[in-house]
Design an enzyme around this catalytic site. Structure first.
Site, PDB file in Angstrom:
ATOM      1  N   SER A  17       0.802  -1.473  -0.303  1.00  0.00           N
ATOM      2  CA  SER A  17      -0.179  -0.212   0.417  1.00  0.00           C
ATOM      3  C   SER A  17       0.892   1.276  -0.053  1.00  0.00           C
ATOM      4  O   SER A  17       0.805   2.284   0.858  1.00  0.00           O
ATOM      5  CB  SER A  17      -0.945   0.105   1.143  1.00  0.00           C
ATOM      6  OG  SER A  17      -1.904  -1.258   1.882  1.00  0.00           O
ATOM      7  N   ASP A  74      -5.906  -1.245  -9.224  1.00  0.00           N
ATOM      8  CA  ASP A  74      -4.803  -0.160  -9.802  1.00  0.00           C
ATOM      9  C   ASP A  74      -4.845   0.523 -11.121  1.00  0.00           C
ATOM     10  O   ASP A  74      -4.948   1.375 -11.403  1.00  0.00           O
ATOM     11  CB  ASP A  74      -3.639  -0.316  -9.138  1.00  0.00           C
ATOM     12  CG  ASP A  74      -2.635  -0.369  -8.176  1.00  0.00           C
ATOM     13  OD1 ASP A  74      -3.398   0.109  -7.430  1.00  0.00           O
ATOM     14  OD2 ASP A  74      -2.203  -1.131  -8.011  1.00  0.00           O
ATOM     15  N   ASP A 150       8.187 -10.950  -0.608  1.00  0.00           N
ATOM     16  CA  ASP A 150       7.825 -11.787  -0.333  1.00  0.00           C
ATOM     17  C   ASP A 150       7.986 -13.373  -1.028  1.00  0.00           C
ATOM     18  O   ASP A 150       8.535 -12.962  -1.794  1.00  0.00           O
ATOM     19  CB  ASP A 150       6.601 -11.557  -1.081  1.00  0.00           C
ATOM     20  CG  ASP A 150       5.929 -10.477  -0.478  1.00  0.00           C
ATOM     21  OD1 ASP A 150       5.767  -9.724   0.890  1.00  0.00           O
ATOM     22  OD2 ASP A 150       4.848  -9.835  -0.680  1.00  0.00           O
ATOM     23  N   GLY A 358     -23.294  -3.666  -5.378  1.00  0.00           N
ATOM     24  CA  GLY A 358     -23.022  -4.547  -4.077  1.00  0.00           C
ATOM     25  C   GLY A 358     -23.627  -6.178  -3.982  1.00  0.00           C
ATOM     26  O   GLY A 358     -24.099  -5.908  -5.306  1.00  0.00           O
ATOM     27  N   CYS A 385     -25.771  -0.186 -10.302  1.00  0.00           N
ATOM     28  CA  CYS A 385     -26.134  -1.487  -9.959  1.00  0.00           C
ATOM     29  C   CYS A 385     -26.841  -1.746  -9.170  1.00  0.00           C
ATOM     30  O   CYS A 385     -28.078  -1.901  -9.346  1.00  0.00           O
ATOM     31  CB  CYS A 385     -24.801  -1.967  -9.670  1.00  0.00           C
ATOM     32  SG  CYS A 385     -24.199  -4.121 -10.931  1.00  0.00           S
ATOM     33  N   LEU A 386     -26.709  -2.934  -8.343  1.00  0.00           N
ATOM     34  CA  LEU A 386     -27.847  -3.121  -6.387  1.00  0.00           C
ATOM     35  C   LEU A 386     -28.040  -2.061  -6.716  1.00  0.00           C
ATOM     36  O   LEU A 386     -30.200  -2.271  -6.288  1.00  0.00           O
ATOM     37  CB  LEU A 386     -26.943  -3.775  -5.299  1.00  0.00           C
ATOM     38  CG  LEU A 386     -27.809  -4.106  -4.995  1.00  0.00           C
ATOM     39  CD1 LEU A 386     -28.426  -5.039  -4.824  1.00  0.00           C
ATOM     40  CD2 LEU A 386     -26.551  -4.785  -3.451  1.00  0.00           C
ATOM     41  N   HIS A 511     -21.940   0.071 -14.480  1.00  0.00           N
ATOM     42  CA  HIS A 511     -21.415   0.594 -13.548  1.00  0.00           C
ATOM     43  C   HIS A 511     -20.579   2.166 -14.503  1.00  0.00           C
ATOM     44  O   HIS A 511     -19.481   1.986 -14.571  1.00  0.00           O
ATOM     45  CB  HIS A 511     -20.011   0.274 -13.048  1.00  0.00           C
ATOM     46  CG  HIS A 511     -20.925  -1.282 -12.045  1.00  0.00           C
ATOM     47  ND1 HIS A 511     -20.470  -0.638 -10.571  1.00  0.00           N
ATOM     48  CD2 HIS A 511     -20.694  -2.480 -11.749  1.00  0.00           C
ATOM     49  CE1 HIS A 511     -21.038  -1.687 -10.790  1.00  0.00           C
ATOM     50  NE2 HIS A 511     -21.584  -3.174 -11.679  1.00  0.00           N
ATOM     51  N   GLU A 513     -19.129   4.371 -13.036  1.00  0.00           N
ATOM     52  CA  GLU A 513     -17.686   5.251 -12.207  1.00  0.00           C
ATOM     53  C   GLU A 513     -16.481   4.393 -13.072  1.00  0.00           C
ATOM     54  O   GLU A 513     -15.750   5.179 -12.624  1.00  0.00           O
ATOM     55  CB  GLU A 513     -18.356   4.811 -11.053  1.00  0.00           C
ATOM     56  CG  GLU A 513     -17.869   3.310 -10.205  1.00  0.00           C
ATOM     57  CD  GLU A 513     -18.552   2.158 -10.729  1.00  0.00           C
ATOM     58  OE1 GLU A 513     -19.969   2.599 -11.230  1.00  0.00           O
ATOM     59  OE2 GLU A 513     -19.082   1.058  -9.378  1.00  0.00           O
TER      60      GLU A 513
HETATM   61  N1  GLN Z   1     -25.325  -8.817  -6.917  1.00  0.00           N
HETATM   62  C1  GLN Z   1     -26.467  -8.053  -7.980  1.00  0.00           C
HETATM   63  C2  GLN Z   1     -26.118  -8.504  -9.136  1.00  0.00           C
HETATM   64  O1  GLN Z   1     -25.584  -9.897  -9.240  1.00  0.00           O
HETATM   65  C3  GLN Z   1     -26.040  -6.274  -8.090  1.00  0.00           C
HETATM   66  C4  GLN Z   1     -24.652  -6.355  -8.212  1.00  0.00           C
HETATM   67  C5  GLN Z   1     -23.936  -5.267  -8.305  1.00  0.00           C
HETATM   68  O2  GLN Z   1     -24.455  -4.128  -7.971  1.00  0.00           O
HETATM   69  N2  GLN Z   1     -22.670  -5.396  -9.201  1.00  0.00           N
HETATM   70  O3  GLN Z   1     -26.928  -8.632  -9.745  1.00  0.00           O
END
Ligand code: GLN
Length: 538
Positions: A17, A74, A150, A358, A385-386, A511, A513
């Protein structure tokens, strides 16, 4: 150029890190701004084939590339700093290298030979590095994960040692990033751990060409001289990388001031060319001086204790704020806290609410509270997403009279699976690399907030999910005020939903982002930050 691709290897010592990724990304930006085509790659010593199966608590965010690889975070720095496009070739793990070798052995590919770490694993590593020449890059930067010494990184370092011999020292240059700890009790900056990590590299047969020293406080001439003497690195090739004050985007500017880019080009025998950092400098100046006001965004997730778990989300929010010269405050809210506290207490004073992606049930009810609170109080809401799946369930439960609706991920028995398993996912057994991954096209509807943000109907965004919106519920949710404003080109997959009765309520299955850049903020993050700031003005 003489035609040969140049390889820059970045290793790390003393501790993990240290910011090797940011350093690699910064060097890439500088070389690119001197007119070179750069490709970046990270080699990770762990045995998972990719980080896709690891918990965010273990590994932080899983970054997804356009070509659908689940990779180390990264790579997000590489794409954000240097604007390069990363691919599957940009991230190899020991697991991936060993799998390829073992698979070849099973197919009889080694013709009766004994398969060994040297030369077979090291050959496979060299192949992974040298194949980057196909990208057309002038310079390939390879970052080695882990710390010198390592056990698991030793085959990688051995492969690099061999490559230096094979390619020649003006085609293979080594940068070693190390730590100078500061002892506040005695007020001293210590060089011994750095000397020892350079010593470990020497014992492997690699003398670093450049030593970059991470430090909290400024180095003095004595430190530079000592490190040069004991590490066998020229005085001019000892570089200070001091903690930055405001933003990680200052790092390339600090390194450029010390001439790191010219130094590396000199080692490669490449012309320096002119360095143009004007846009980057202007962006950093905006970051340092956010004089147009404050904006406070709540991020409601389930790994909030670990900021790396949502790295690209935080970066993308900051890009939206930097562009508009806004002082961004992010309030990290553990979703579970919303399950037993008054949401007003946690969310009452924020200007916008973001629910990120998530997996798994933990924290779901808290995320649902966050969506409901945003919807009922007309607070700008961005679901990812979720977060988008939660937004759809919220309308089903609270506006369409289906209180038991859910995602099949959380309740396989639900009578109303508003979010269900994608057809192609129904027979999937293996967990690794089997989700809907990578870039897919999406068509945006006229008059939508999404189209207003993007300014174009045809977009492409990266995905990582197994579940999706269940089309059987389109009509009933439409009647309950939800609009389906982004669809796959065949109209089958719901990618964007909105609530037009709300000031800014946009949720996306993909996503966004991952595609935001400091010099080019993602349109949806820009629009979300803007809506949050406007709402606050009101
Ligand atoms: N768990 C949800 C799915 O598999 C959303 C996935 C996520 O948010 N990346 O569809």
């Amino acid at each position: 150029m003489d035609g040969s691709v140049k390889h820059l290897f970045i290793t790390g010592g003393v501790v993990s890190s240290l910011g090797k990724g940011i350093t690699a990304a910064s060097v890439a930006l500088l070389l690119k701004q001197r007119g070179y085509k750069v490709f970046l790659q990270k080699l990770d010593p762990y045995l998972n084939v990719d980080p896709g199966t690891m918990s965010p608590f273990q590994h932080g965010e899983v970054y997804v590339t356009d070509d659908g690889a689940e990779t180390d975070l990264d790579l997000g720095h590489y794409e954000r700093f240097a604007g390069v496009v990363c691919t599957r070739q940009s991230n190899y793990t020991s697991g991936r290298i060993y799998s390829a070798v073992i698979q070849r052995e099973r197919q009889g590919g080694y013709l009766g030979g004994t398969v060994q770490v040297v030369p077979h694993i090291t050959d496979e590593i060299k192949k992974a590095i040298l194949s980057c020449a196909d990208t057309g890059a002038d310079i390939v930067i390879t970052e080695i994960g882990g710390t010198a010494g390592d056990i698991e990184s030793s085959p990688f370092l051995e492969a690099l040692r061999q490559l230096r011999v094979e390619l020649g020292s003006d085609n293979a240059v080594f940068v070693h990033l190390t730590l100078l700890p500061y002892l506040s009790a005695s007020g001293e900056l210590k060089t011994k751990p750095a000397q020892q990590s350079a010593g470990i590299m020497r014992s492997i047969g690699i003398i670093p060409d450049v030593l970059i020293c991470r430090t909290e406080v400024a180095m003095e001439e004595e430190h530079f001289r000592k490190l040069s003497l004991f590490c066998g690195v020229a005085r001019t090739a000892v570089i200070e990388e001091k903690d930055v004050k405001n933003s990680i985007y200052e790092v390339p500017l600090d390194l450029a001031k010390q001439g790191l880019d010219s130094l590396i080009l000199g080692k490669f025998n490449l012309p320096e060319n002119r360095l143009d950092l004007s846009q980057w400098k202007a962006m950093v100046a905006r970051t340092v001086n956010p004089d147009c006001g404050k904006v406070k965004i709540a991020v409601v997730g389930k790994y909030m204790a670990l900021r790396d778990a949502y790295k690209s989300i935080f970066e993308a929010l900051s890009h939206g704020a930097i562009e508009q010269r806004l002082d961004l405050r992010v309030k990290c809210i553990e979703a579970e806290d919303l399950q037993n506290r008054d949401p007003e207490e946690l969310l009452g004073r924020v200007d916008g609410i973001l629910v990120p992606g998530g997996f798994g049930y933990r924290g779901l009810d808290g995320k649902m509270e966050a969506v409901k609170f945003a919807r009922e109080n007309d607070i700008p809401f961005f679901g990812i997403c979720l977060g988008m799946q939660c937004a759809a369930i919220d309308t089903a439960r609270n506006k369409a009279g289906l209180p038991e609706s859910n995602s099949l991920e959380f309740d396989p028995e639900t009578p109303h699976p508003v979010i269900s398993l994608m057809d192609e996912q129904k027979n999937v057994v293996n967990k690794g690399g089997t989700m809907r991954l990578g870039a897919y096209p999406c068509i945006l509807e006229e008059g939508s907030r999404a189209l207003e943000a993007y300014g174009t109907t045809d977009v492409s965004e990266r995905h990582r999910h197994r579940f999706e919106f269940n089309n059987q519920y389109r009509e009933i949710l439409e009647k309950a005020g939800l609009r389906f404003t982004g669809l796959s080109p065949d109209g089958n997959l719901v990618e964007v939903i909105e609530r037009p009765d709300h000031c800014w309520f946009v949720a996306v299955q993909f996503h966004p982002e991952f595609k935001s850049r400091p010099l080019n903020p993602h349109p949806l993050f820009r629009a979300f930050i803007n809506a949050a700031f406007r709402g606050k003005q009101k």
